[in-house]
Design a protein around this motif. Structure first.
Motif, mmCIF file in Angstrom:
data_model
loop_
_atom_site.group_PDB
_atom_site.id
_atom_site.type_symbol
_atom_site.label_atom_id
_atom_site.label_comp_id
_atom_site.label_asym_id
_atom_site.label_seq_id
_atom_site.Cartn_x
_atom_site.Cartn_y
_atom_site.Cartn_z
ATOM 1 N N MET A 374 53.392 36.154 49.555
ATOM 2 C CA MET A 374 51.968 36.036 49.233
ATOM 3 C C MET A 374 51.755 34.841 48.306
ATOM 4 O O MET A 374 52.561 34.596 47.411
ATOM 5 N N GLU A 375 50.675 34.090 48.518
ATOM 6 C CA GLU A 375 50.379 32.941 47.648
ATOM 7 C C GLU A 375 50.092 33.409 46.218
ATOM 8 O O GLU A 375 49.468 34.447 46.005
ATOM 9 N N PHE A 376 50.472 32.583 45.248
ATOM 10 C CA PHE A 376 50.278 32.926 43.837
ATOM 11 C C PHE A 376 48.793 33.047 43.482
ATOM 12 O O PHE A 376 48.418 33.783 42.570
ATOM 13 N N CYS A 377 47.926 32.322 44.218
ATOM 14 C CA CYS A 377 46.490 32.339 43.877
ATOM 15 C C CYS A 377 45.872 33.734 44.003
ATOM 16 O O CYS A 377 44.800 33.994 43.455
ATOM 17 N N PHE A 378 46.555 34.661 44.708
ATOM 18 C CA PHE A 378 46.007 36.013 44.840
ATOM 19 C C PHE A 378 46.502 36.948 43.724
ATOM 20 O O PHE A 378 46.246 38.143 43.746
ATOM 21 N N GLU A 379 47.228 36.373 42.755
ATOM 22 C CA GLU A 379 47.707 37.169 41.612
ATOM 23 C C GLU A 379 46.596 37.392 40.595
ATOM 24 O O GLU A 379 46.506 38.424 39.962
ATOM 25 N N LEU A 380 45.782 36.341 40.379
ATOM 26 C CA LEU A 380 44.763 36.404 39.329
ATOM 27 C C LEU A 380 43.465 35.814 39.853
ATOM 28 O O LEU A 380 43.447 34.702 40.382
ATOM 29 N N PHE A 381 42.364 36.553 39.695
ATOM 30 C CA PHE A 381 41.058 35.995 40.056
ATOM 31 C C PHE A 381 40.735 34.889 39.048
ATOM 32 O O PHE A 381 40.784 35.106 37.834
ATOM 33 N N ALA A 382 40.422 33.704 39.531
ATOM 34 C CA ALA A 382 40.110 32.595 38.629
ATOM 35 C C ALA A 382 39.088 31.691 39.299
ATOM 36 O O ALA A 382 39.274 31.277 40.437
ATOM 37 N N HIS A 383 38.009 31.411 38.602
ATOM 38 C CA HIS A 383 36.964 30.581 39.191
ATOM 39 C C HIS A 383 36.342 29.716 38.098
ATOM 40 O O HIS A 383 36.050 30.202 37.013
ATOM 41 N N VAL A 384 36.170 28.446 38.397
ATOM 42 C CA VAL A 384 35.496 27.561 37.432
ATOM 43 C C VAL A 384 34.266 26.977 38.104
ATOM 44 O O VAL A 384 34.303 26.580 39.268
ATOM 45 N N THR A 385 33.152 26.990 37.405
ATOM 46 C CA THR A 385 31.910 26.467 37.978
ATOM 47 C C THR A 385 31.056 25.926 36.844
ATOM 48 O O THR A 385 31.516 25.814 35.706
ATOM 49 N N LYS A 386 29.816 25.586 37.166
ATOM 50 C CA LYS A 386 28.904 25.096 36.135
ATOM 51 C C LYS A 386 27.603 25.852 36.262
ATOM 52 O O LYS A 386 27.056 25.970 37.352
ATOM 53 N N PHE A 387 27.121 26.404 35.161
ATOM 54 C CA PHE A 387 25.788 26.990 35.141
ATOM 55 C C PHE A 387 25.025 26.378 33.987
ATOM 56 O O PHE A 387 25.545 26.299 32.873
ATOM 57 N N PHE A 388 23.803 25.979 34.245
ATOM 58 C CA PHE A 388 22.930 25.429 33.211
ATOM 59 C C PHE A 388 23.640 24.296 32.460
ATOM 60 O O PHE A 388 23.521 24.168 31.253
ATOM 61 N N ASN A 389 24.426 23.543 33.199
ATOM 62 C CA ASN A 389 25.176 22.414 32.644
ATOM 63 C C ASN A 389 26.313 22.805 31.707
ATOM 64 O O ASN A 389 26.889 21.964 31.030
ATOM 65 N N TYR A 390 26.620 24.083 31.607
ATOM 66 C CA TYR A 390 27.801 24.515 30.858
ATOM 67 C C TYR A 390 28.947 24.723 31.839
ATOM 68 O O TYR A 390 28.741 25.234 32.937
ATOM 69 N N LYS A 391 30.147 24.387 31.395
ATOM 70 C CA LYS A 391 31.326 24.771 32.174
ATOM 71 C C LYS A 391 31.495 26.287 32.028
ATOM 72 O O LYS A 391 31.396 26.829 30.926
ATOM 73 N N VAL A 392 31.714 26.980 33.152
ATOM 74 C CA VAL A 392 31.891 28.436 33.115
ATOM 75 C C VAL A 392 33.199 28.784 33.818
ATOM 76 O O VAL A 392 33.412 28.418 34.971
ATOM 77 N N VAL A 393 34.095 29.464 33.096
ATOM 78 C CA VAL A 393 35.361 29.909 33.681
ATOM 79 C C VAL A 393 35.378 31.434 33.655
ATOM 80 O O VAL A 393 35.104 32.041 32.615
ATOM 81 N N VAL A 394 35.640 32.056 34.811
ATOM 82 C CA VAL A 394 35.789 33.513 34.832
ATOM 83 C C VAL A 394 37.197 33.843 35.321
ATOM 84 O O VAL A 394 37.679 33.269 36.292
ATOM 85 N N LEU A 395 37.856 34.748 34.608
ATOM 86 C CA LEU A 395 39.255 35.095 34.897
ATOM 87 C C LEU A 395 39.410 36.602 35.024
ATOM 88 O O LEU A 395 38.804 37.366 34.259
ATOM 89 N N GLY A 396 40.251 37.020 35.978
ATOM 90 C CA GLY A 396 40.619 38.431 36.086
ATOM 91 C C GLY A 396 39.425 39.344 36.258
ATOM 92 O O GLY A 396 38.433 39.006 36.905
ATOM 93 N N LYS A 397 39.483 40.509 35.634
ATOM 94 C CA LYS A 397 38.385 41.487 35.715
ATOM 95 C C LYS A 397 37.375 41.132 34.622
ATOM 96 O O LYS A 397 37.177 41.878 33.661
ATOM 97 N N TYR A 398 36.751 39.978 34.785
ATOM 98 C CA TYR A 398 35.911 39.410 33.720
ATOM 99 C C TYR A 398 34.685 40.267 33.403
ATOM 100 O O TYR A 398 34.087 40.155 32.347
ATOM 101 N N ASN A 399 34.295 41.127 34.336
ATOM 102 C CA ASN A 399 33.164 42.019 34.077
ATOM 103 C C ASN A 399 33.636 43.467 34.054
ATOM 104 O O ASN A 399 32.876 44.371 34.361
ATOM 105 N N ALA A 400 34.909 43.648 33.736
ATOM 106 C CA ALA A 400 35.524 44.982 33.678
ATOM 107 C C ALA A 400 35.403 45.713 35.014
ATOM 108 O O ALA A 400 35.302 46.938 35.062
ATOM 109 N N GLN A 401 35.426 44.931 36.121
ATOM 110 C CA GLN A 401 35.292 45.537 37.454
ATOM 111 C C GLN A 401 36.377 46.590 37.666
ATOM 112 O O GLN A 401 37.561 46.299 37.534
#
Length: 473
Positions: A374-401
């Protein structure tokens, strides 16, 4: 990827569009975080680069899996040895077939939106995912009524605290000056979390790539910059055309102004939106940014696919669907293997790219009879994006899913500058939201991956005076 794996085989890419979406400016930010742009390119570029690829510009009419055949809209048929379905997802429109309702899902619909916006004085935006967030922030010179079903904006990506942090950006005149204020650190106990709506992680689908609105001129007809009014905890009950609305003899509302009682609207609008909270607003048009549904319809007829609860084609850990020689990747599929405790599927560009790459590797391994990890990328949820001109990084169960109430949150926030939240369970970090230039993503990525017990550090984990990277490098 397939063209590289099988240089002597014919590879057909079937697409209904004259352009293909290509990943450019790819950058591996950390072990699991990656940044890239998504560009539309003519398909001839791909054929030039890989002589064994043939792009067939036609929609798929039918799949006959028992015969290993695909029938296209232009009346041709193709026999395949192995097939990978990557047909993505479609916008979930609040009302199908209404000319005043626009679904935004890809660059084409964003352009249609831009044309309409040029004449608009007021629009209603429905939805609370990434696309709605970016739209509302980018639109200038047009009144925006934003209807969300949650208590706070951006529920798919973060919690009410992060929403509060971002909201000043919606009304700020000059956008770039950070408001300095002292840092606060506090912990929220799990029991107080009961009210918080857990984000449903599979509700989002962003086919646009994180910077789709750049280069689009999102400006309405009026000269003021930002006018956004948010209606929370509501959905669209009904849409009335002008004639119907006049016959109803009900009152619609003017754009709510601060410190003023709600006034009836004097203007006649082409279309009216009735919300479940009883309010009615007139507008030029409605943007439906309410997520996506997997685009499985062309493939289901006559084929016995196993389908997930979210409507996607179920795939195992080698991206096989339930039918022989058919794989699926991206928004169309539902990950049905035993997931890592800190990864979940979300219909995002990053995951679509990773799944496509991995599916090609699996198809190659199956053909040559090799086994594959299995690819390593499926070990940890990780996403980087931009909202309202801020850099936003969300990792793992970032909303306690999926963690229930058995977790606690730790926060650090500097208004206008940064917002850091970590989700802890039994002394271990399970997820994080980082807004602003925090430089904590690699450290937190490692802490979530290695599940080290951090109880001893207590609230010092987020103490701004302690350089946490020195501890854990």
């Amino acid at each position: 990827k397939l063209a590289m794996e099988f240089p002597s085989e014919d590879i057909f890419l079937m697409t209904a569009s004259p352009v293909i979406k290509a990943v450019t400016n790819f950058k591996q930010v950390s072990k699991t975080l990656e940044e890239f742009d998504v560009e539309e390119q003519p398909s001839s570029l791909l054929e030039k680069r890989y002589p064994n690829i043939k792009v067939i510009q036609s929609g798929v009419k039918q799949l006959r899996s028992d015969e290993h055949k695909i029938f296209t809209e232009d009346g041709k048929e193709y026999v395949y040895e192995k097939l990978c379905l990557c047909a993505g997802a479609k916008p979930k429109l609040i009302f199908e077939g209404n000319p005043y309702v626009l679904g935004i899902r890809d660059t084409d619909s964003a352009q249609a939106f831009q044309k309409n916006l040029a004449q608009a004085k007021r629009i209603v935006v429905v939805g609370n995912g990434g696309i709605a967030l970016e739209l509302v922030y980018e639109i200038q010179g047009c009144e925006v009524i934003w209807a969300i079903k949650d208590k706070a904006i951006g529920n798919t990506f973060f919690d009410a605290g992060a929403a509060e942090f971002l909201i000043p950006k919606l009304t700020a005149g000059n956008r770039e000056t950070p408001i300095e204020c002292r840092r606060t650190k506090y912990t929220v106990e799990g029991s107080e979390e009961k009210e918080r709506l857990m984000a449903v992680s599979d509700k989002l689908g962003s086919a646009l790539g994180p910077d789709w609105h750049e280069g689009l001129h999102l400006k309405g007809t009026k000269e003021f910059s930002h006018k956004v009014h948010i209606e929370i905890l509501c959905e669209v009950k009904k849409i009335h055309l002008q004639q119907e609305f006049m016959q109803l003899q009900r009152t619609s509302l003017a754009f709510p102004m601060k410190d003023k009682s709600v006034e009836p609207d004097e203007v006649l609008w082409p279309v009216y939106v009735e919300l479940t909270n009883g309010k009615i607003y007139g507008c030029n048009f409605i943007v439906s940014a309410t997520g996506v549904v997997p685009n499985v319809k062309p493939f289901l007829d006559g084929n016995d696919f196993a389908v997930g609860e979210d409507g996607g084609l179920k795939v195992d850990k080698h991206m096989h669907t339930s039918l022989p020689d058919i794989y699926a990747a991206g928004d169309i599929c539902t990950a049905s293997w035993e997931l890592s405790p800190v990864w979940h599927q979300m219909r995002l560009w990053t995951q679509a790219r990773q799944m496509g790459w991995y599916a090609a590797k699996c198809m190659a391994a199956d053909t040559s009879g090799e086994s594959i990890d299995m690819e390593f990328c499926f070990e940890l949820f990780a996403h980087v994006t931009k909202f309202f001109n801020y850099k936003v990084v969300v990792l793992g169960k970032y909303n306690a899913q999926g963690l229930g109430l058995d977790h606690e949150l730790m926060l650090r926030c500097t208004k206008g500058q940064e917002y850091v939240k970590v989700v802890m369970q039994n002394g271990r970090m399970m997820g994080a939201v980082l807004i602003g230039e925090t430089d904590l993503e690699e450290t937190f990525e490692n802490l979530i991956l290695n599940q080290m017990d951090l109880s001893a550090y207590g609230e010092d984990l987020l103490n701004p005076d302690i350089d946490i990277e020195d501890y854990f490098d």
